[in-house]
Design a protein around this motif. Structure first.
Motif, PDB file in Angstrom:
ATOM      1  N   GLU A   1      -5.160  -1.133  -0.881  1.00 45.06           N
ATOM      2  CA  GLU A   1      -6.003  -1.696  -0.387  1.00 45.06           C
ATOM      3  C   GLU A   1      -6.191  -1.348   1.312  1.00 45.06           C
ATOM      4  O   GLU A   1      -5.728  -2.348   1.793  1.00 45.06           O
TER       5      GLU A   1
ATOM      6  N   GLU B   1      -7.381  -0.905   4.848  1.00 41.81           N
ATOM      7  CA  GLU B   1      -8.920  -0.958   5.310  1.00 41.81           C
ATOM      8  C   GLU B   1      -8.367  -0.386   7.182  1.00 41.81           C
ATOM      9  O   GLU B   1      -7.080  -1.079   8.047  1.00 41.81           O
TER      10      GLU B   1
ATOM     11  N   CYS C   1       0.773  -1.294  -0.273  1.00 44.21           N
ATOM     12  CA  CYS C   1       0.036   0.153  -0.087  1.00 44.21           C
ATOM     13  C   CYS C   1       0.974   1.260   0.715  1.00 44.21           C
ATOM     14  O   CYS C   1       1.777   1.459   0.988  1.00 44.21           O
TER      15      CYS C   1
END
Length: 122
Positions: A103, A105, A89
């Motif tokens: 992605e 979270e 990331c």
């Protein structure tokens, strides 16, 4: 007489023994962030891809070799013998987990804003 004095001695010793006091039940609180992290990592894909190579061999049935490697967007944090592919990331994923390439979270109690996980003020 000897039996009577022995019984009285045992009775006195028995009364002197302190019985354990009853205790209240203990309930262990589970850290919600640790629980979320454990579950999220369990559901995250392995990031391991496979390709088939053809090599020179005497036996024509053993010319194909299946090679494992990290998929695009993943980096190997293990060894060549034991792959541990983790997603990449590029954005800040502090207070969160990178679940797949690009992605992120956020952990419970955080929300995503301006490409960062921000704490929710209650």
């Amino acid at each position: 007489m000897h039996l009577t004095s022995t019984l009285i001695g045992l009775l006195i010793c028995g009364l002197a023994i302190e019985l354990p006091t009853p205790t209240a039940a203990q309930f262990w609180s589970v850290d919600p962030v640790a629980q979320w992290r454990k579950e999220a990592l369990a559901e995250r894909g392995s990031g391991i891809c496979y390709r088939t190579l053809t090599v020179q061999a005497v036996n024509p049935n053993s010319r194909s070799r299946q090679i494992s490697h990290c998929c695009d967007g993943y980096v190997n944090k293990g060894t060549t013998q034991s792959l541990k592919c983790e997603p990449i990331c590029s954005e800040d994923c502090t207070h969160g987990l990178c679940l797949a390439p690009e992605e992120c979270e956020c952990a419970p109690g955080y929300y995503r804003r301006n490409k960062r996980c921000i704490f929710v003020m209650a």
